[in-house]
Design an enzyme around this catalytic site. Structure first.
Site, PDB file in Angstrom:
ATOM      1  N   ASP A   1      55.073 104.125  92.609  1.00  0.00           N
ATOM      2  CA  ASP A   1      53.683 103.662  92.528  1.00  0.00           C
ATOM      3  C   ASP A   1      53.196 103.632  91.090  1.00  0.00           C
ATOM      4  OD1 ASP A   1      53.592 103.355  95.188  1.00  0.00           O
ATOM      5  OD2 ASP A   1      52.460 105.185  95.610  1.00  0.00           O
TER       6      ASP A   1
ATOM      7  N   GLU B   1      74.927  89.480 117.702  1.00  0.00           N
ATOM      8  CA  GLU B   1      73.813  90.014 116.915  1.00  0.00           C
ATOM      9  C   GLU B   1      72.657  90.308 117.845  1.00  0.00           C
ATOM     10  OE1 GLU B   1      72.700  86.901 114.264  1.00  0.00           O
ATOM     11  OE2 GLU B   1      74.732  86.723 113.456  1.00  0.00           O
TER      12      GLU B   1
ATOM     13  N   LYS C   1      68.891  89.778 119.074  1.00  0.00           N
ATOM     14  CA  LYS C   1      67.906  88.702 118.996  1.00  0.00           C
ATOM     15  C   LYS C   1      66.578  89.360 118.640  1.00  0.00           C
ATOM     16  CE  LYS C   1      66.419  84.534 121.356  1.00  0.00           C
ATOM     17  NZ  LYS C   1      65.056  84.563 120.901  1.00  0.00           N
TER      18      LYS C   1
ATOM     19  N   ASP D   1      62.741  89.826 117.859  1.00  0.00           N
ATOM     20  CA  ASP D   1      61.594  89.193 118.505  1.00  0.00           C
ATOM     21  C   ASP D   1      60.423  89.091 117.531  1.00  0.00           C
ATOM     22  OD1 ASP D   1      60.134  88.022 120.442  1.00  0.00           O
ATOM     23  OD2 ASP D   1      59.768  89.852 121.602  1.00  0.00           O
TER      24      ASP D   1
ATOM     25  N   ARG E   1      59.119  77.878 111.056  1.00  0.00           N
ATOM     26  CA  ARG E   1      59.914  76.931 111.825  1.00  0.00           C
ATOM     27  C   ARG E   1      59.101  75.679 112.176  1.00  0.00           C
ATOM     28  NH1 ARG E   1      60.980  75.855 117.172  1.00  0.00           N
ATOM     29  NH2 ARG E   1      63.064  75.024 117.518  1.00  0.00           N
TER      30      ARG E   1
ATOM     31  N   TYR F   1      69.651  86.074 109.244  1.00  0.00           N
ATOM     32  CA  TYR F   1      70.846  85.939 110.085  1.00  0.00           C
ATOM     33  C   TYR F   1      71.546  84.596 109.977  1.00  0.00           C
ATOM     34  CZ  TYR F   1      66.966  84.337 113.026  1.00  0.00           C
ATOM     35  OH  TYR F   1      65.834  83.733 113.494  1.00  0.00           O
TER      36      TYR F   1
ATOM     37  N   LYS G   1      69.202  86.864 127.079  1.00  0.00           N
ATOM     38  CA  LYS G   1      67.908  87.559 126.981  1.00  0.00           C
ATOM     39  C   LYS G   1      67.862  88.769 127.906  1.00  0.00           C
ATOM     40  CE  LYS G   1      64.364  84.901 126.157  1.00  0.00           C
ATOM     41  NZ  LYS G   1      63.280  84.780 125.175  1.00  0.00           N
TER      42      LYS G   1
ATOM     43  N   CYS H   1      26.018  98.345 133.366  1.00  0.00           N
ATOM     44  CA  CYS H   1      26.850  99.276 132.608  1.00  0.00           C
ATOM     45  C   CYS H   1      27.170 100.495 133.474  1.00  0.00           C
ATOM     46  CB  CYS H   1      26.133  99.719 131.340  1.00  0.00           C
ATOM     47  SG  CYS H   1      27.056 100.965 130.426  1.00  0.00           S
TER      48      CYS H   1
ATOM     49  N   CYS I   1      25.230 103.608 131.767  1.00  0.00           N
ATOM     50  CA  CYS I   1      23.779 103.764 131.623  1.00  0.00           C
ATOM     51  C   CYS I   1      22.987 102.837 132.540  1.00  0.00           C
ATOM     52  CB  CYS I   1      23.364 103.554 130.161  1.00  0.00           C
ATOM     53  SG  CYS I   1      23.517 101.852 129.622  1.00  0.00           S
TER      54      CYS I   1
ATOM     55  N   CYS J   1      27.485  95.951 127.126  1.00  0.00           N
ATOM     56  CA  CYS J   1      26.273  96.676 127.457  1.00  0.00           C
ATOM     57  C   CYS J   1      25.383  96.627 126.213  1.00  0.00           C
ATOM     58  CB  CYS J   1      26.598  98.129 127.808  1.00  0.00           C
ATOM     59  SG  CYS J   1      25.110  99.157 127.788  1.00  0.00           S
TER      60      CYS J   1
ATOM     61  N   CYS K   1      23.117 104.367 125.259  1.00  0.00           N
ATOM     62  CA  CYS K   1      24.302 104.438 126.125  1.00  0.00           C
ATOM     63  C   CYS K   1      25.302 105.420 125.514  1.00  0.00           C
ATOM     64  CB  CYS K   1      24.885 103.031 126.255  1.00  0.00           C
ATOM     65  SG  CYS K   1      26.345 102.928 127.286  1.00  0.00           S
TER      66      CYS K   1
HETATM   67  S1  IVH Z   1      70.344  81.971 115.133  1.00  0.00           S
HETATM   68  C1  IVH Z   1      70.647  77.358 115.291  1.00  0.00           C
HETATM   69  N1  IVH Z   1      70.175  84.575 115.332  1.00  0.00           N
HETATM   70  O1  IVH Z   1      65.692  82.960 118.250  1.00  0.00           O
HETATM   71  C2  IVH Z   1      70.211  78.651 115.758  1.00  0.00           C
HETATM   72  N2  IVH Z   1      68.293  83.282 115.998  1.00  0.00           N
HETATM   73  O2  IVH Z   1      65.866  80.626 120.224  1.00  0.00           O
HETATM   74  C3  IVH Z   1      69.603  79.466 114.711  1.00  0.00           C
HETATM   75  N3  IVH Z   1      66.371  84.616 116.709  1.00  0.00           N
HETATM   76  O3  IVH Z   1      64.393  80.307 116.376  1.00  0.00           O
HETATM   77  C4  IVH Z   1      69.100  80.746 115.182  1.00  0.00           C
HETATM   78  N4  IVH Z   1      67.296  86.592 116.398  1.00  0.00           N
HETATM   79  O4  IVH Z   1      63.675  82.660 115.755  1.00  0.00           O
HETATM   80  C5  IVH Z   1      69.542  83.400 115.518  1.00  0.00           C
HETATM   81  N5  IVH Z   1      70.182  86.888 115.415  1.00  0.00           N
HETATM   82  C6  IVH Z   1      69.546  85.730 115.599  1.00  0.00           C
HETATM   83  C7  IVH Z   1      68.214  85.647 116.075  1.00  0.00           C
HETATM   84  C8  IVH Z   1      67.624  84.410 116.265  1.00  0.00           C
HETATM   85  C9  IVH Z   1      66.203  85.944 116.765  1.00  0.00           C
HETATM   86  C10 IVH Z   1      65.323  83.649 117.092  1.00  0.00           C
HETATM   87  C11 IVH Z   1      65.060  82.593 116.051  1.00  0.00           C
HETATM   88  C12 IVH Z   1      65.337  81.280 116.706  1.00  0.00           C
HETATM   89  C13 IVH Z   1      65.265  81.629 118.153  1.00  0.00           C
HETATM   90  C14 IVH Z   1      66.190  80.708 118.892  1.00  0.00           C
END
Ligand code: IVH
Length: 691
Positions: free
Chosen positions: A34, A108, A110, A112, A131, A220, A307, A401, A404, A419, A425
């Site tokens: 810092d 890998e 996925k 979120d 995107r 990724y 998924k 409410c 009150c 309220c 209240c």
């Molecule tokens: S590869 C051509 N790898 O999932 C495909 N996507 O439904 C390129 N996502 O838009 C994506 N983890 O936002 C890839 N390990 C991962 C991911 C990943 C999350 C998301 C990403 C993508 C969506 C595809």
């Protein structure tokens, strides 16, 4: 000399950032980090001529309002085919093996969050684009620069001159919980899940807000022409070396058994990850095999997402409670027969508001489905109609409410009922006092919710201003207190008089005025009187303040009861003014400025702060007293005419910034004449100003 120090600090901070955020192996303490950051911030502020869009200080963000430009992706951002069934996944693998023979896969997580594409040119971050629709997205570079796991400059030297890294911007659970707690405290709607919060944050207008929200980024996928890799695995190992955060959870799998095992492991293990995931992505490793498999219209034929199922449970609705928040907002909450869900026992679930209840057509005694929205807040997603009792009737929403008895109201554009009985209240009164003493507000230690209730029941506390009249002798005889705690409480109430004005403003609990808005208001108006006296037009001039917030501020101070409380607080000695700023230099001493128009590089408040920190004065109107008008775009024609008539010098934002430079030719500037008495007060040069 200053320039050299700035470069040195940038280099050090980049290195420590990487050690800390990507490698998780810091070499210096947070405190030392810092200190370096503050030194750099100060030097850059005092010397805007050495600005660099990729300086590590951009992690702090700016309050400049961003307008997002639409940018076309060089390579489209495709989506992935997805499935919830292992059987379909096996069919997918079977098809690949038929077409390409045995293949190697990278599995890998996925993540979120929200997808991002980062472009690097000569090892420096050039652009970050969302995107969007896959073909074009929003340029959110300023916001993404604040994310500490996104490298601004790459390590090593074997990166392609021009390439993209793609990945996901995520909001870790800890940041998400903190953000939602703040939003709720400020009477704002919380985000439904970390994904929405991440996407919403990226589209924030002020990057300083983004900087505070604690986003993270995981990469990724590399994209570019003639990239020097044969496999996906290799590309991500390289990316990691260059400074990108690449997940450790990746594995190479060679058959469906290995893939299934990876999925089974993470379906469980993901529950203890600090960020949200919603599946596993299985990708062919070899780029030559990928080229052979090609694409469908929407997605690659060499990758698929499996998924995870959102965990769901069904249980019986016992009753619905109606909670009254400190702003009077009513939230219906379902009491459920306890049920196990994603590792915890769920007893209650939010129903949000009347509309949501009507939409679900939820009825007393129904059997309902509960899910964890974004894996966190349990919510009711539906009703099992097959189990609905024959004699069931639609739910009638309350019209008074529950605390009150006051008839509820609905404000235009808001889903919740309120309220309106603010001063009578109980939960509203207690809620406001509890908000006032919170750590982020007046930070009154030793006073918890229970004690506040106790004092309220005993007639010692009716509103926050009563706190400052409390005496230890009054508190000591109360149950659970005693002399020692009574004295501690009185002492920490006294200490709260030192809390800075911006937090006082937050503590008042004005609707929509959260911690951040309070900071902006305090920076802009600098005193409580200025806020109280401001018109709607003046209020919206402060950064981050829109019409809705301005109206809430006006309503708050229009209420005589609030004014009475504020006056008592003022008499008790709370801070009602921002602290005087220390000077960075005296370059502008004795000179008066007027800002006019819209500026490209700094927000109006930033320019004002620069003028003041260098000893100048910022005036509202053009007069003979004014030395310079700093003109941005669309300077008002009336101001221009008046300036010309009075012979006031008009300069651009760049010219203004040049006046602050070390080597600015101050002799050639007009001799400053002290025009104001307080020009003399600005004579002691001091260091270390941060605002
Ligand atoms: S590869 C051509 N790898 O999932 C495909 N996507 O439904 C390129 N996502 O838009 C994506 N983890 O936002 C890839 N390990 C991962 C991911 C990943 C999350 C998301 C990403 C993508 C969506 C595809």
């Amino acid at each position: 000399m200053i320039r050299r120090r700035i470069e040195e600090l940038r280099e050090q901070l980049n290195r420590h950032n990487y050690k800390y955020y990507v490698e998780n192996a810091p070499e210096i303490s947070d405190f030392e980090f810092d200190a370096l950051m503050h030194e750099l911030l100060r030097l850059e502020r005092e010397h805007p001529e050495y600005a660099d869009p990729n300086s590590p200080t951009v992690r702090v963000g700016s309050d400049l309002t961003a307008e997002f430009e639409t940018v076309k992706h060089r390579f489209p951002m495709l989506s992935l085919g997805n499935t919830y069934s292992l059987e379909e996944l096996h069919e997918f693998i079977g098809r690949i093996e038929r077409e390409a023979g045995t293949a190697e896969y990278v599995c890998e997580l996925k993540f979120d969050g929200t997808a991002i594409s980062l472009t690097y040119e000569h090892g420096r971050l050039l652009r970050a684009v969302t995107r969007g629709d896959g073909t074009q997205g929003d340029d959110v570079t300023a916001n993404v620069r604040t994310i500490r796991t996104v490298p601004l400059t790459l390590r090593g030297d074997d990166w392609p001159d021009y390439f993209e890294m793609r990945g996901e911007i995520l909001m870790p659970y800890a940041s998400f919980d903190r953000l939602n707690a703040e939003r709720e405290a400020a009477g704002e709607t919380p985000f439904a899940n970390p994904r929405n919060a991440a996407a919403g944050t990226l589209k924030q207008q002020a990057s300083s807000v983004v900087a505070r929200r604690g986003l993270d980024a995981t990469l990724y996928q590399a994209a570019g022409e003639n990239l020097p890799f044969g496999t996906h695995w290799e590309s991500l190992q390289k990316a990691r070396e260059w400074g990108f955060k690449v997940s450790d959870a990746m594995r190479i799998c060679r058959n469906t058994e290995e893939i299934d095992a990876y999925i089974a492991h993470w379906d469980e293990a993901r529950k203890s990850l600090p960020f949200p995931t919603d599946g596993v992505v299985i990708k062919v490793n070899d780029f030559a095999v990928r080229r052979m498999l090609g694409f469908t219209a929407k997605s690659p034929r060499w990758a698929v997402a499996y998924k995870f199922k959102a965990e769901q449970a069904s249980t019986r609705l016992i009753s619905v409670d109606f909670q009254v928040g400190r702003t009077g907002a009513i939230t219906p909450v379902a009491n459920l027969e306890p049920v196990q869900l994603a590792g915890t026992t769920v007893r209650r679930a939010t129903l949000h508001n009347a509309e949501q209840m009507a939409l679900l057509d939820i009825r007393p005694n129904d059997t309902v489905f509960v899910e964890k929205g974004g894996e966190i807040i349990p919510k009711i997603t539906g009703v099992d109609l097959a189990l609905r009792p024959a004699d069931s009737r639609p739910f009638e929403y309350i019209d008074r409410c529950p605390e009150c008895g006051t008839p509820l109201v609905r404000y235009e554009g808001e889903a919740k009922h309120y309220c309106p009985n603010q001063s009578g209240c109980r939960p509203q009164i207690l809620g406001r006092i509890i908000h006032f003493i919170r750590r982020k507000a007046m930070d009154i230690e030793g006073l918890g919710e229970e004690t506040v209730e106790l004092l309220f029941e005993n007639g010692l506390l009716h509103d926050a201003s009563d706190l400052y009249d409390l005496r230890a002798e009054q508190l000591a005889p109360l149950p659970r207190l005693g002399e020692k705690s009574a004295e501690n409480i009185v002492q920490s109430i006294r200490n709260s008089l030192e809390v800075p004005f911006e937090r006082v403003l937050f503590a008042l609990g004005i609707r929509f005025v959260g911690e951040t808005t309070a900071k902006y208001l305090a920076a802009h108006f600098r005193s409580l009187d200025a806020v109280i006296g401001a018109s709607r037009e003046e209020l919206v001039e402060a950064d981050e303040v829109g019409g809705k917030i301005a109206d809430a501020i006006i309503d708050y101070f229009a209420d005589p009861e609030n004014l009475r409380i504020v006056e008592r607080l003022r008499r008790a000695g709370i801070r009602t003014e921002s602290e005087a700023r220390e000077l960075a230099s005296e370059r502008l001493a004795g000179r008066n400025f007027v800002l006019s128009g819209k500026f490209a590089g700094h927000s109006r408040d930033e320019l004002k702060a620069l003028i003041e920190r260098h000893g100048g004065k910022n005036l509202a109107a053009v007069s003979a007293n004014v030395d310079y008008i700093v003109a941005g775009e669309n300077m008002g024609p009336a101001k221009l005419k008046k300036a010309e008539k009075l012979g006031v010098k008009i300069i651009s934002e760049e010219e203004f910034l040049r006046m602050l430079a070390d080597d600015a030719p101050s002799e050639t500037e007009p001799e400053p004449e002290p025009k104001h008495e307080d020009a003399e007060a600005t004579t002691s040069p001091t260091q270390g100003s941060l605002f």
